[in-house]
Design a protein around this motif. Structure first.
Motif, PDB file in Angstrom:
ATOM      1  N   LYS A 167       0.817  -1.212   0.000  1.00  0.00           N
ATOM      2  CA  LYS A 167       0.000   0.000   0.000  1.00  0.00           C
ATOM      3  C   LYS A 167       0.852   1.263   0.000  1.00  0.00           C
ATOM      4  CE  LYS A 167      -4.044  -2.040   2.286  1.00  0.00           C
ATOM      5  NZ  LYS A 167      -4.911  -2.029   3.492  1.00  0.00           N
ATOM      6  N   LYS A 168       2.115   1.139   0.438  1.00  0.00           N
ATOM      7  CA  LYS A 168       3.005   2.301   0.470  1.00  0.00           C
ATOM      8  C   LYS A 168       3.732   2.537  -0.850  1.00  0.00           C
ATOM      9  CE  LYS A 168       4.022   1.874   5.438  1.00  0.00           C
ATOM     10  NZ  LYS A 168       5.119   1.670   6.429  1.00  0.00           N
ATOM     11  N   ALA A 169       3.651   1.587  -1.767  1.00  0.00           N
ATOM     12  CA  ALA A 169       4.363   1.731  -3.038  1.00  0.00           C
ATOM     13  C   ALA A 169       3.801   2.897  -3.842  1.00  0.00           C
ATOM     14  CB  ALA A 169       4.256   0.442  -3.841  1.00  0.00           C
ATOM     15  N   SER A 170       4.678   3.602  -4.520  1.00  0.00           N
ATOM     16  CA  SER A 170       4.250   4.725  -5.351  1.00  0.00           C
ATOM     17  C   SER A 170       3.523   4.262  -6.600  1.00  0.00           C
ATOM     18  CB  SER A 170       5.473   5.556  -5.767  1.00  0.00           C
ATOM     19  OG  SER A 170       6.193   5.996  -4.649  1.00  0.00           O
ATOM     20  N   LEU A 171       3.845   3.030  -7.043  1.00  0.00           N
ATOM     21  CA  LEU A 171       3.330   2.538  -8.316  1.00  0.00           C
ATOM     22  C   LEU A 171       3.270   1.018  -8.263  1.00  0.00           C
ATOM     23  CD1 LEU A 171       2.691   3.437 -11.336  1.00  0.00           C
ATOM     24  CD2 LEU A 171       5.095   2.902 -11.804  1.00  0.00           C
ATOM     25  N   LEU A 172       2.199   0.452  -8.803  1.00  0.00           N
ATOM     26  CA  LEU A 172       2.087  -0.998  -8.949  1.00  0.00           C
ATOM     27  C   LEU A 172       2.039  -1.327 -10.437  1.00  0.00           C
ATOM     28  CD1 LEU A 172      -0.617  -1.849  -6.237  1.00  0.00           C
ATOM     29  CD2 LEU A 172       1.866  -1.715  -5.984  1.00  0.00           C
ATOM     30  N   LEU A 173       2.894  -2.230 -10.856  1.00  0.00           N
ATOM     31  CA  LEU A 173       2.894  -2.709 -12.239  1.00  0.00           C
ATOM     32  C   LEU A 173       2.231  -4.080 -12.252  1.00  0.00           C
ATOM     33  CD1 LEU A 173       6.493  -1.719 -13.437  1.00  0.00           C
ATOM     34  CD2 LEU A 173       4.381  -0.362 -13.466  1.00  0.00           C
ATOM     35  N   ALA A 174       0.982  -4.138 -12.682  1.00  0.00           N
ATOM     36  CA  ALA A 174       0.210  -5.374 -12.630  1.00  0.00           C
ATOM     37  C   ALA A 174       0.470  -6.214 -13.870  1.00  0.00           C
ATOM     38  CB  ALA A 174      -1.273  -5.060 -12.515  1.00  0.00           C
ATOM     39  N   ILE A 175       0.492  -7.530 -13.680  1.00  0.00           N
ATOM     40  CA  ILE A 175       0.788  -8.418 -14.809  1.00  0.00           C
ATOM     41  C   ILE A 175      -0.447  -8.706 -15.658  1.00  0.00           C
ATOM     42  CG2 ILE A 175       2.710  -9.462 -13.571  1.00  0.00           C
ATOM     43  CD1 ILE A 175       0.970 -11.956 -13.167  1.00  0.00           C
ATOM     44  N   SER A 176      -1.600  -8.190 -15.246  1.00  0.00           N
ATOM     45  CA  SER A 176      -2.821  -8.341 -16.045  1.00  0.00           C
ATOM     46  C   SER A 176      -3.807  -7.266 -15.630  1.00  0.00           C
ATOM     47  CB  SER A 176      -3.452  -9.727 -15.823  1.00  0.00           C
ATOM     48  OG  SER A 176      -3.907  -9.859 -14.485  1.00  0.00           O
ATOM     49  N   ARG A 386       0.642 -13.382 -29.870  1.00  0.00           N
ATOM     50  CA  ARG A 386       1.501 -12.258 -30.266  1.00  0.00           C
ATOM     51  C   ARG A 386       1.222 -10.999 -29.467  1.00  0.00           C
ATOM     52  NH1 ARG A 386      -0.245 -13.241 -35.869  1.00  0.00           N
ATOM     53  NH2 ARG A 386       0.894 -15.044 -36.675  1.00  0.00           N
ATOM     54  N   LEU A 387       0.120 -10.975 -28.739  1.00  0.00           N
ATOM     55  CA  LEU A 387      -0.205  -9.796 -27.929  1.00  0.00           C
ATOM     56  C   LEU A 387       0.696  -9.674 -26.711  1.00  0.00           C
ATOM     57  CD1 LEU A 387      -4.110 -10.068 -27.891  1.00  0.00           C
ATOM     58  CD2 LEU A 387      -2.686  -8.684 -29.426  1.00  0.00           C
ATOM     59  N   PHE A 388       1.351 -10.782 -26.332  1.00  0.00           N
ATOM     60  CA  PHE A 388       2.073 -10.826 -25.058  1.00  0.00           C
ATOM     61  C   PHE A 388       3.570 -10.942 -25.318  1.00  0.00           C
ATOM     62  CE2 PHE A 388      -2.092 -12.900 -24.596  1.00  0.00           C
ATOM     63  CZ  PHE A 388      -2.704 -11.966 -23.774  1.00  0.00           C
ATOM     64  N   THR A 389       4.238  -9.790 -25.404  1.00  0.00           N
ATOM     65  CA  THR A 389       5.671  -9.772 -25.657  1.00  0.00           C
ATOM     66  C   THR A 389       6.374  -8.970 -24.573  1.00  0.00           C
ATOM     67  OG1 THR A 389       5.729  -7.726 -26.977  1.00  0.00           O
ATOM     68  CG2 THR A 389       5.165  -9.780 -28.136  1.00  0.00           C
ATOM     69  N   TRP A 390       7.622  -9.335 -24.308  1.00  0.00           N
ATOM     70  CA  TRP A 390       8.395  -8.614 -23.301  1.00  0.00           C
ATOM     71  C   TRP A 390       8.740  -7.202 -23.768  1.00  0.00           C
ATOM     72  CZ3 TRP A 390       8.036  -9.747 -18.604  1.00  0.00           C
ATOM     73  CH2 TRP A 390       7.912 -11.066 -18.183  1.00  0.00           C
ATOM     74  N   ASP A 391       8.838  -7.000 -25.071  1.00  0.00           N
ATOM     75  CA  ASP A 391       9.093  -5.641 -25.557  1.00  0.00           C
ATOM     76  C   ASP A 391       7.929  -4.724 -25.206  1.00  0.00           C
ATOM     77  OD1 ASP A 391      11.523  -6.416 -26.577  1.00  0.00           O
ATOM     78  OD2 ASP A 391      10.806  -6.666 -28.635  1.00  0.00           O
ATOM     79  N   ASN A 392       6.699  -5.224 -25.326  1.00  0.00           N
ATOM     80  CA  ASN A 392       5.530  -4.426 -24.935  1.00  0.00           C
ATOM     81  C   ASN A 392       5.544  -4.149 -23.435  1.00  0.00           C
ATOM     82  OD1 ASN A 392       4.440  -4.210 -27.493  1.00  0.00           O
ATOM     83  ND2 ASN A 392       3.089  -5.985 -27.266  1.00  0.00           N
ATOM     84  N   VAL A 393       5.924  -5.155 -22.644  1.00  0.00           N
ATOM     85  CA  VAL A 393       6.008  -4.968 -21.189  1.00  0.00           C
ATOM     86  C   VAL A 393       7.017  -3.873 -20.856  1.00  0.00           C
ATOM     87  CG1 VAL A 393       6.663  -6.049 -19.005  1.00  0.00           C
ATOM     88  CG2 VAL A 393       5.290  -7.327 -20.669  1.00  0.00           C
ATOM     89  N   ALA A 394       8.189  -3.930 -21.499  1.00  0.00           N
ATOM     90  CA  ALA A 394       9.230  -2.930 -21.239  1.00  0.00           C
ATOM     91  C   ALA A 394       8.759  -1.531 -21.621  1.00  0.00           C
ATOM     92  CB  ALA A 394      10.497  -3.294 -21.997  1.00  0.00           C
ATOM     93  N   ARG A 395       8.101  -1.415 -22.767  1.00  0.00           N
ATOM     94  CA  ARG A 395       7.627  -0.100 -23.209  1.00  0.00           C
ATOM     95  C   ARG A 395       6.645   0.491 -22.200  1.00  0.00           C
ATOM     96  NH1 ARG A 395       3.068   0.968 -25.588  1.00  0.00           N
ATOM     97  NH2 ARG A 395       2.722  -1.229 -26.142  1.00  0.00           N
ATOM     98  N   LYS A 396       5.682  -0.313 -21.762  1.00  0.00           N
ATOM     99  CA  LYS A 396       4.691   0.177 -20.798  1.00  0.00           C
ATOM    100  C   LYS A 396       5.340   0.506 -19.452  1.00  0.00           C
ATOM    101  CE  LYS A 396       0.898  -2.479 -22.854  1.00  0.00           C
ATOM    102  NZ  LYS A 396      -0.051  -3.611 -22.669  1.00  0.00           N
ATOM    103  N   THR A 397       6.348  -0.288 -19.077  1.00  0.00           N
ATOM    104  CA  THR A 397       7.031  -0.052 -17.803  1.00  0.00           C
ATOM    105  C   THR A 397       7.778   1.273 -17.816  1.00  0.00           C
ATOM    106  OG1 THR A 397       7.232  -2.415 -17.333  1.00  0.00           O
ATOM    107  CG2 THR A 397       8.785  -0.939 -16.229  1.00  0.00           C
ATOM    108  N   PHE A 398       8.522   1.539 -18.880  1.00  0.00           N
ATOM    109  CA  PHE A 398       9.254   2.809 -18.955  1.00  0.00           C
ATOM    110  C   PHE A 398       8.280   3.993 -18.957  1.00  0.00           C
ATOM    111  CE2 PHE A 398      12.911   0.335 -20.847  1.00  0.00           C
ATOM    112  CZ  PHE A 398      13.765   0.570 -19.789  1.00  0.00           C
ATOM    113  N   GLN A 399       7.144   3.843 -19.625  1.00  0.00           N
ATOM    114  CA  GLN A 399       6.147   4.919 -19.611  1.00  0.00           C
ATOM    115  C   GLN A 399       5.645   5.159 -18.188  1.00  0.00           C
ATOM    116  OE1 GLN A 399       3.189   3.563 -22.420  1.00  0.00           O
ATOM    117  NE2 GLN A 399       4.307   4.350 -24.195  1.00  0.00           N
ATOM    118  N   ALA A 400       5.425   4.071 -17.449  1.00  0.00           N
ATOM    119  CA  ALA A 400       4.965   4.208 -16.070  1.00  0.00           C
ATOM    120  C   ALA A 400       6.020   4.865 -15.197  1.00  0.00           C
ATOM    121  CB  ALA A 400       4.585   2.830 -15.509  1.00  0.00           C
ATOM    122  N   PHE A 401       7.271   4.452 -15.366  1.00  0.00           N
ATOM    123  CA  PHE A 401       8.354   5.066 -14.596  1.00  0.00           C
ATOM    124  C   PHE A 401       8.480   6.549 -14.919  1.00  0.00           C
ATOM    125  CE2 PHE A 401      11.006   0.898 -14.095  1.00  0.00           C
ATOM    126  CZ  PHE A 401      10.083   0.437 -13.169  1.00  0.00           C
TER     127      PHE A 401
END
Length: 425
Positions: A167-176, A386-401
């Motif tokens: 609950k104290k985390a600034s951001l949660l990156l959910a896997i779904s 094909r919807l589930f790629t690590w490149d997509n995960v990385a892109r969304k993660t950097f945007q969140a950061f």
């Protein structure tokens, strides 16, 4: 930005589970897709045997000096109350070390660690102002407290402490999207602070063709002599193995006796006896249920490819990565109409009620006997996976950061990381 990744999820007991695979693949994806950020990986010296393998996993991806190691007195596993003082100290030591790296953000790839081993995770014990983000896999114990927390007060205390940190985390990156909704609905988190970044496959899984001689040799070595349905999972109660066994046993004899059901996972002697006893009581003949202890990725890829279909019956999943792996191999995939699995499988007619054995049996029967429908699911798998790629995960993660950048400090780049603060293994 200077991004520090706490990669204990790839060191602890979780390294043998999906969380460990996710943690390592997530970190590798960020490094591969990095565009100007300074990425530091922090490891714990309390798992010395894991350090060099993780270093090798980043060969040619990350400078060796960007992998640092912190240490603290052990043991600290929360299951043993005599470890409490050491664990408390270790949490402070870890947070102080991470703060000394001058991060703009710290990301914890697996927060719920350290109950049965010496992983150490906490948030804001040290009082540092750096934002902390966390990968959110699921809230299964919290949402099923009667099964997972109430019977074990010590584990419940540990788990609820971690929920407090979460609950104290600034951001949660959910896997779904399902996991993200759980955080909003049950932790009271703002939707803007919970970002579904998804997951991907690590590239080991793909369609392959084996010569008949090779195929028959592999199958015979594993006790598979009939067309078989596959399930890859840890033997936890929410994975729903027993209802799947019952559903398979209710197939018409002409179908049941010409097919096998194969489970792959880390099975203890107790798990194996429990499943085999349940299969016998459900009316299955010996050999109908095949239990395979964790196999290599190469063998798993082969089994995905050779299976008649993949079944994911869990009544709760944070994501359901094995379903994606099976679809990457072109397999028809069916599963539970619960939590994240509908968004992973992507076809309503391939879903069943995980608590309704007859409904599960109905869909399995169709998978076994309707060749045209099975081919439709195989074609769908090639597109859906094909919807589930690590490149997509990385892109969304950097945007969140990047969305946290205003809160991450003055915006002035930190000084280069002093080498004296890097303990290299």
């Amino acid at each position: 930005m200077r991004i520090v990744l706490d990669l204990q999820g790839a060191q602890s007991a979780s390294r043998l589970r999906g969380i460990g695979r996710y943690s390592l693949s997530f970190a590798q994806a960020l490094v591969r897709n990095n565009a100007g950020h300074d990425i530091i990986i922090a490891l714990s010296a309390l798992f010395p045997e894991t350090i060099q393998p993780i270093r090798r996993a980043f060969d040619n991806l990350l400078p060796a000096g960007n992998i640092v190691v912190w240490d603290a007195p052990g043991p600290v596993a929360a299951i043993d109350p005599s470890n409490a003082e050491r664990r408390d100290l270790a949490e402070l030591v870890r947070e102080a070390f991470l703060a000394s790296l001058n991060p703009d953000i710290v990301h914890v790839t697996s927060l719920f660690e350290g109950y049965i081993d010496d992983a150490v995770t906490s948030i804001t014990r040290h009082g540092a102002g750096c934002p902390v983000s966390v990968t959110l896999y699921d809230l299964i114990p919290l949402l099923n407290a009667d099964r997972f927390l109430d019977p074990d007060p010590r584990y419940a205390e540990y788990y609820r402490q971690k929920i407090g940190y979460l609950k104290k985390a600034s951001l949660l990156l959910a896997i779904s999207r399902s996991a993200a909704s759980e955080a909003v609905d049950h932790l009271g988190r703002d939707e803007a602070q919970v970002i579904p970044v998804g997951t991907g496959s690590d590239g080991h899984f793909r369609k392959t063709e084996l010569r008949p001689v090779e195929r028959d040799a592999v199958l015979a070595s594993m006790g598979l002599y009939h067309p078989f349905f596959l399930y890859v999972s840890a033997p936890a109660v929410h994975k729903n193995h027993k209802r799947l066994i019952e559903a398979f046993a209710r197939l018409p004899a002409a179908v049941r006796d010409t097919h096998q059901l194969a489970f792959i996972g880390h099975f203890s002697i107790f798990d194996r006896q429990d499943f085999e006893t349940h299969a016998a009581r459900s009316g299955l003949r010996p050999g109908s249920l095949v239990l395979l202890d964790s196999v290599s990725d190469s063998d798993l890829n082969t089994l995905y490819n050779l299976s008649q279909g993949f079944i994911m019956p869990s009544w709760h999943e944070g994501f359901g990565l094995p379903a994606v792996e099976a679809m990457l191999c072109g397999r028809a995939t069916i599963g539970s109409r619960a939590s994240s699995l509908p968004e992973v499988i992507g076809r309503d007619d391939a879903l069943f009620d995980p608590f309704d054995v007859d409904d599960m049996c109905r869909v399995i029967h169709r998978l076994a006997t309707d060749d045209e429908w099975r081919r439709e699911l195989e074609a769908h798998a090639a597109v859906q996976s094909r919807l589930f790629t690590w490149d997509n995960v990385a892109r969304k993660t950097f945007q969140a950061f990047e969305s946290l950048r205003p809160a991450a400090g003055s915006g002035v780049a930190p000084d280069p990381l002093p080498q004296r603060k890097r303990r290299l293994a």
